[in-house]
Motif scaffolding. Structure first.
Motif, PDB file in Angstrom:
ATOM      1  N   LYS A   1      -2.058  -8.347  10.256  1.00 25.61           N
ATOM      2  CA  LYS A   1      -2.460  -7.726   8.993  1.00 25.61           C
ATOM      3  C   LYS A   1      -1.326  -6.902   8.400  1.00 25.61           C
ATOM      4  CE  LYS A   1      -7.487  -7.416   9.679  1.00 25.61           C
ATOM      5  NZ  LYS A   1      -8.636  -6.473   9.814  1.00 25.61           N
ATOM      6  N   LEU A   2      -0.644  -6.139   9.235  1.00 29.09           N
ATOM      7  CA  LEU A   2       0.442  -5.290   8.751  1.00 29.09           C
ATOM      8  C   LEU A   2       1.595  -6.133   8.222  1.00 29.09           C
ATOM      9  CD1 LEU A   2       0.432  -2.578  11.562  1.00 29.09           C
ATOM     10  CD2 LEU A   2      -0.212  -2.226   9.169  1.00 29.09           C
ATOM     11  N   ILE A   3       1.914  -7.203   8.919  1.00 29.91           N
ATOM     12  CA  ILE A   3       2.991  -8.082   8.455  1.00 29.91           C
ATOM     13  C   ILE A   3       2.603  -8.751   7.147  1.00 29.91           C
ATOM     14  CG2 ILE A   3       4.290 -10.188   8.960  1.00 29.91           C
ATOM     15  CD1 ILE A   3       4.222  -9.394  11.912  1.00 29.91           C
ATOM     16  N   GLY A   4       1.364  -9.217   7.086  1.00 31.68           N
ATOM     17  CA  GLY A   4       0.901  -9.900   5.881  1.00 31.68           C
ATOM     18  C   GLY A   4       0.868  -9.005   4.669  1.00 31.68           C
ATOM     19  N   ALA A   5       0.625  -7.702   4.874  1.00 35.20           N
ATOM     20  CA  ALA A   5       0.556  -6.768   3.750  1.00 35.20           C
ATOM     21  C   ALA A   5       1.927  -6.514   3.150  1.00 35.20           C
ATOM     22  CB  ALA A   5      -0.071  -5.453   4.196  1.00 35.20           C
ATOM     23  N   GLY A   6       2.960  -6.662   3.952  1.00 38.72           N
ATOM     24  CA  GLY A   6       4.311  -6.469   3.447  1.00 38.72           C
ATOM     25  C   GLY A   6       4.618  -5.044   3.039  1.00 38.72           C
ATOM     26  N   SER A   7       3.937  -4.075   3.640  1.00 38.47           N
ATOM     27  CA  SER A   7       4.144  -2.668   3.303  1.00 38.47           C
ATOM     28  C   SER A   7       4.731  -1.939   4.504  1.00 38.47           C
ATOM     29  CB  SER A   7       2.823  -2.005   2.888  1.00 38.47           C
ATOM     30  OG  SER A   7       2.999  -0.607   2.729  1.00 38.47           O
ATOM     31  N   ALA A   8       6.027  -1.632   4.418  1.00 42.85           N
ATOM     32  CA  ALA A   8       6.676  -0.912   5.508  1.00 42.85           C
ATOM     33  C   ALA A   8       6.081   0.482   5.673  1.00 42.85           C
ATOM     34  CB  ALA A   8       8.177  -0.820   5.253  1.00 42.85           C
ATOM     35  N   ASP A   9       5.740   1.122   4.565  1.00 46.08           N
ATOM     36  CA  ASP A   9       5.153   2.464   4.638  1.00 46.08           C
ATOM     37  C   ASP A   9       3.828   2.449   5.390  1.00 46.08           C
ATOM     38  OD1 ASP A   9       7.264   3.491   3.277  1.00 46.08           O
ATOM     39  OD2 ASP A   9       6.193   3.859   1.403  1.00 46.08           O
ATOM     40  N   ALA A  10       2.988   1.441   5.117  1.00 47.08           N
ATOM     41  CA  ALA A  10       1.690   1.349   5.792  1.00 47.08           C
ATOM     42  C   ALA A  10       1.880   1.129   7.287  1.00 47.08           C
ATOM     43  CB  ALA A  10       0.859   0.218   5.185  1.00 47.08           C
ATOM     44  N   ALA A  11       2.832   0.270   7.651  1.00 48.87           N
ATOM     45  CA  ALA A  11       3.080   0.010   9.066  1.00 48.87           C
ATOM     46  C   ALA A  11       3.569   1.269   9.778  1.00 48.87           C
ATOM     47  CB  ALA A  11       4.104  -1.117   9.210  1.00 48.87           C
ATOM     48  N   LEU A  12       4.482   2.005   9.134  1.00 49.68           N
ATOM     49  CA  LEU A  12       4.992   3.241   9.741  1.00 49.68           C
ATOM     50  C   LEU A  12       3.885   4.282   9.900  1.00 49.68           C
ATOM     51  CD1 LEU A  12       8.445   3.669   7.963  1.00 49.68           C
ATOM     52  CD2 LEU A  12       8.053   3.243  10.386  1.00 49.68           C
ATOM     53  N   LEU A  13       3.057   4.414   8.872  1.00 56.51           N
ATOM     54  CA  LEU A  13       1.980   5.398   8.943  1.00 56.51           C
ATOM     55  C   LEU A  13       0.986   5.025  10.033  1.00 56.51           C
ATOM     56  CD1 LEU A  13       0.611   7.924   7.857  1.00 56.51           C
ATOM     57  CD2 LEU A  13      -0.540   6.499   6.147  1.00 56.51           C
ATOM     58  N   TYR A  14       0.677   3.740  10.159  1.00 59.22           N
ATOM     59  CA  TYR A  14      -0.260   3.300  11.191  1.00 59.22           C
ATOM     60  C   TYR A  14       0.288   3.610  12.585  1.00 59.22           C
ATOM     61  CZ  TYR A  14      -3.426   0.326  13.876  1.00 59.22           C
ATOM     62  OH  TYR A  14      -4.350  -0.131  14.782  1.00 59.22           O
TER      63      TYR A  14
END
Length: 298
Positions: free
Chosen positions: A14-27
């Motif tokens: 899901k994180l890869i598919g979203a393409g949002s580095a900020d979201a991945a870092l926050l998670y």
């Protein structure tokens, strides 16, 4: 505190598919039970970036919703021409929204269309800036699908209800949701071309198939392999047959060409938990983010 974090394959896809580095870092930061109030400083993010990252995680289902959804009465109000004239005539924010909608759609809205626009803010409770972004999203969605004409107000209304049902009620949520959906539509278009269907649009059932495959975590190479196997066995593209192939791989946790071509039909074994490793507790992530939002609101 444990040294390592074990992430589920679902969360990673899901994180890869979203393409949002900020979201991945926050998670990752919240999953590690780090001080929530130091997230911005630790990750180098402003408050706006943190809120947008949180919105992406909510849309991915990786950050449980903490706000109560807007409640709607079961009966939709019936608006009259007088209602529209009153709202537009007094120079309210609604009149500015009408002007913005007309500018983006490239036409003058009829009274019936303005009634729909009024219902989006008055009945659905969507903020004006979210509605403006919604209209822009519908325009971009058409273009990604190869449709150059502006969307109808009925199309925009249907999308608005979808956003409301998904809890997309803030500008941050709207930005995250629209980016995620447009990215998905773009990938669906790439798969359509790879399936040699460039000359026509996908039907709704066909598009739903492709979206399911992408959400399962498959990429273009894996979907193309399933397409080749389908054509080899059936002589043509048979959507239900191809879906069964991909679903079978998904159920076996085979999501890469290497795994699939190896013919490993046994489920991928989960890594045995080791000392110092743990899987993030969703309640920890939720509590940390709630604390962060509460502090920002003070």
């Amino acid at each position: 505190m444990p040294d390592d974090i074990l992430l589920s394959r679902t969360a990673v896809r899901k994180l890869i598919g979203a393409g949002s580095a900020d979201a991945a870092l926050l998670y990752l930061y919240l999953s590690a039970d780090r001080p929530a109030l130091e997230a911005g400083k630790a990750l180098g993010m402003t408050g706006d970036r943190l809120r947008r990252a949180g919105a992406v995680l909510r849309q991915l289902g990786l950050l449980p919703e903490t706000r109560k959804p807007i409640e709607r009465t079961p009966d939709k109000p019936v608006y009259t021409e007088d209602d529209i004239l009153r709202e537009v005539g007094r120079g309210s924010a609604f009149s500015k929204l009408v002007s913005e909608a007309q500018r983006r759609l490239g036409r003058v809205l009829s009274t019936e269309e303005m009634k729909i626009l009024l219902s989006l803010t008055d009945y659905l409770g969507l903020p004006f800036d979210v509605i403006a972004l919604l209209i822009n999203f519908c325009i971009q969605k058409n273009r990604v699908r190869g449709v150059q004409r502006a969307p109808s107000m009925r199309t925009i209304e249907k999308e608005a209800y979808r956003w409301a049902d998904q809890g997309v009620e803030t500008l941050e949520d709207a930005a995250a949701w629209s980016q995620h959906q447009l990215r998905m539509f773009s990938r669906v278009g790439e798969i359509r071309n790879d399936l040699q269907l460039e000359g026509r649009r996908l039907t709704i059932p066909e598009e739903n198939y492709v979206r399911q495959w992408l959400e399962m975590g498959f990429g273009k190479p894996e979907i193309h392999l399933a397409y080749e196997k389908t054509c080899l066995n059936k002589g043509a593209l048979v959507w239900p047959y191809m879906h069964r192939i991909l679903l079978s791989w998904h159920e076996q946790n085979l999501h890469t060409l290497a795994q699939i071509e190896a013919g490993d039909s046994a489920p991928v074994k989960r890594q045995t938990e080791k000392r110092g490793n743990y899987t993030p507790d969703p309640s920890v992530v939720r509590a940390a983010y709630e604390k962060l939002l509460a502090e920002e609101g003070e």
